[in-house]
Design a protein around this motif. Structure first.
Motif, mmCIF file in Angstrom:
data_model
loop_
_atom_site.group_PDB
_atom_site.id
_atom_site.type_symbol
_atom_site.label_atom_id
_atom_site.label_comp_id
_atom_site.label_asym_id
_atom_site.label_seq_id
_atom_site.Cartn_x
_atom_site.Cartn_y
_atom_site.Cartn_z
ATOM 1 N N PRO A 121 -2.780 1.074 -2.456
ATOM 2 C CA PRO A 121 -1.769 1.279 -3.508
ATOM 3 C C PRO A 121 -0.837 2.459 -3.236
ATOM 4 C CG PRO A 121 -3.955 0.971 -4.474
ATOM 5 C CD PRO A 121 -4.144 1.068 -2.981
ATOM 6 N N ALA A 122 -1.344 3.450 -2.510
ATOM 7 C CA ALA A 122 -0.508 4.622 -2.193
ATOM 8 C C ALA A 122 0.643 4.253 -1.254
ATOM 9 C CB ALA A 122 -1.363 5.713 -1.561
ATOM 10 N N LYS A 123 0.513 3.098 -0.591
ATOM 11 C CA LYS A 123 1.549 2.662 0.362
ATOM 12 C C LYS A 123 2.565 1.706 -0.259
ATOM 13 C CE LYS A 123 -0.411 4.702 3.935
ATOM 14 N NZ LYS A 123 0.225 5.876 4.559
ATOM 15 N N ILE A 124 2.379 1.392 -1.542
ATOM 16 C CA ILE A 124 3.303 0.477 -2.220
ATOM 17 C C ILE A 124 4.371 1.292 -2.948
ATOM 18 C CG2 ILE A 124 3.534 -1.326 -3.982
ATOM 19 C CD1 ILE A 124 0.674 -2.220 -3.257
ATOM 20 N N ILE A 125 5.611 1.062 -2.580
ATOM 21 C CA ILE A 125 6.725 1.885 -3.064
ATOM 22 C C ILE A 125 7.633 1.053 -3.973
ATOM 23 C CG2 ILE A 125 8.713 3.304 -2.359
ATOM 24 C CD1 ILE A 125 6.207 4.388 -1.067
ATOM 25 N N GLU A 126 8.010 1.632 -5.104
ATOM 26 C CA GLU A 126 9.018 0.991 -5.962
ATOM 27 C C GLU A 126 10.275 1.860 -5.986
ATOM 28 O OE1 GLU A 126 8.195 -1.129 -9.481
ATOM 29 O OE2 GLU A 126 6.026 -0.903 -9.271
ATOM 30 N N PHE A 127 11.414 1.227 -5.893
ATOM 31 C CA PHE A 127 12.692 1.947 -5.928
ATOM 32 C C PHE A 127 13.080 2.262 -7.373
ATOM 33 C CE2 PHE A 127 13.039 1.590 -1.593
ATOM 34 C CZ PHE A 127 14.302 1.844 -1.087
ATOM 35 N N PRO A 128 13.848 3.331 -7.591
ATOM 36 C CA PRO A 128 14.374 3.599 -8.932
ATOM 37 C C PRO A 128 15.233 2.423 -9.391
ATOM 38 C CG PRO A 128 14.864 5.417 -7.419
ATOM 39 C CD PRO A 128 14.304 4.308 -6.595
#
Length: 304
Positions: A121-128
């Protein structure tokens, strides 16, 4: 766990998400078309049929099986288009980045939950929210990340403009050690031959330092010229406006030497073979009617 690793478009593919055409839903209404090419075929009454697109996508799945690539498919959402898996997320290095896509398509990412549970989960990124981005515009290339965008102040008036400069800047902040190079793409809501929906609709790097490119997809001559100089003119396969319309730059590399291409791309496929590539030809002409092709329907998770 999936050990994410993608640093370019052509290192040996090990794991990939391939979209699905199953339960694709009815032909959209003309006013609901997301791009001019889809609108063209809706108007003509020749919008692609689910049964034909399923056959095309299974041909790609068979090529992946031949090359021992592990394939994940989205969970089926009834009557919902889930063909273009590259739009909804992409991987750079060991990060899984969720795209900020058109609101109408936001459910597509939920269908990848069965994949994402295998990712740290630490590697899953969401953009603003204000940073719009789609995977078709993003290409890692070693020390670089090439990004298609649209600089114009009329960005919001183009349904075909999918990645904005806020996203380019955010991507640079995520990867401070890489050079994020943006390209201003030609957009049209109404004329498919004048529309570079994503960067991969007018450009794509392939193995051995070569690329496929369409000059008129770029609004700024210097940016197009930068790519030609970067790869070397002799290493660039220039496609015509008609070839761009047919998605000749939207092929997909399994490795430096093996490329999946549409069987009707005669000129391109001949050039690829003359330059030593193995070309795995598949039928994908129906899917291309939605202004996407092989790269758009595949989202690599692991490359060597």
């Amino acid at each position: 766990m999936i050990k994410l690793n993608v640093t370019n478009e052509f290192s040996r593919l090990r794991e990939v998400v391939l979209g699905t055409a199953k339960s694709n839903g009815p032909t959209p209404l003309l006013e609901d078309a997301y791009d001019p090419k889809s609108a063209e075929f809706i108007k003509a009454g020749t919008y692609p049929l689910e049964k034909d697109m399923i056959v095309e996508m299974e041909a790609v799945a068979a090529v992946f099986e031949k090359y021992d690539v592990k394939v994940y498919r989205p969970t089926i959402i009834e009557d919902y288009n889930q063909i273009f898996s590259r739009d909804i997320a992409f991987v750079i290095e060991d990060k899984f980045i969720k795209a900020n896509i058109l609101e109408d398509r936001s459910r597509e990412i939920d269908a990848l939950d069965a994949v994402m549970i295998h990712i740290d989960p630490a590697k899953i990124i969401e953009f603003p929210e204000a940073a719009h981005i789609e995977g078709g515009d993003v290409m890692p290339y070693g020390d670089y990340i090439f990004v298609g965008t649209y600089y114009g102040e009329d960005y919001s008036s183009f349904i075909t403009a999918r990645t904005n400069m806020k996203a380019v800047k955010y991507l640079q902040s995520l990867f401070p050690n890489k050079k994020v190079k943006s390209f201003n793409l030609r957009k049209s809501n109404t004329i498919a031959e004048d529309n570079a929906l994503h960067l991969d609709c007018c450009f794509q790097p392939i193995g051995h330092g070569r690329c496929i490119i369409h000059r008129e997809g770029f609004l700024i001559e210097e940016e197009y010229q930068w790519l030609v100089d970067f790869f070397g003119h002799e290493n660039c396969f220039h496609i015509t406006k008609k070839e761009m319309y047919n998605m000749n730059s939207n092929i997909f590399s399994i490795s430096e030497d093996v490329i999946i291409s549409e069987k009707n791309f005669k000129r391109l496929n001949t050039w690829l073979r003359e330059n030593g590539y193995v070309v795995e030809e598949v039928p994908y002409a129906e899917i291309s009617k939605q202004e996407g092709l092989l790269r758009c329907t595949t989202m690599p998770l692991v490359r060597d």
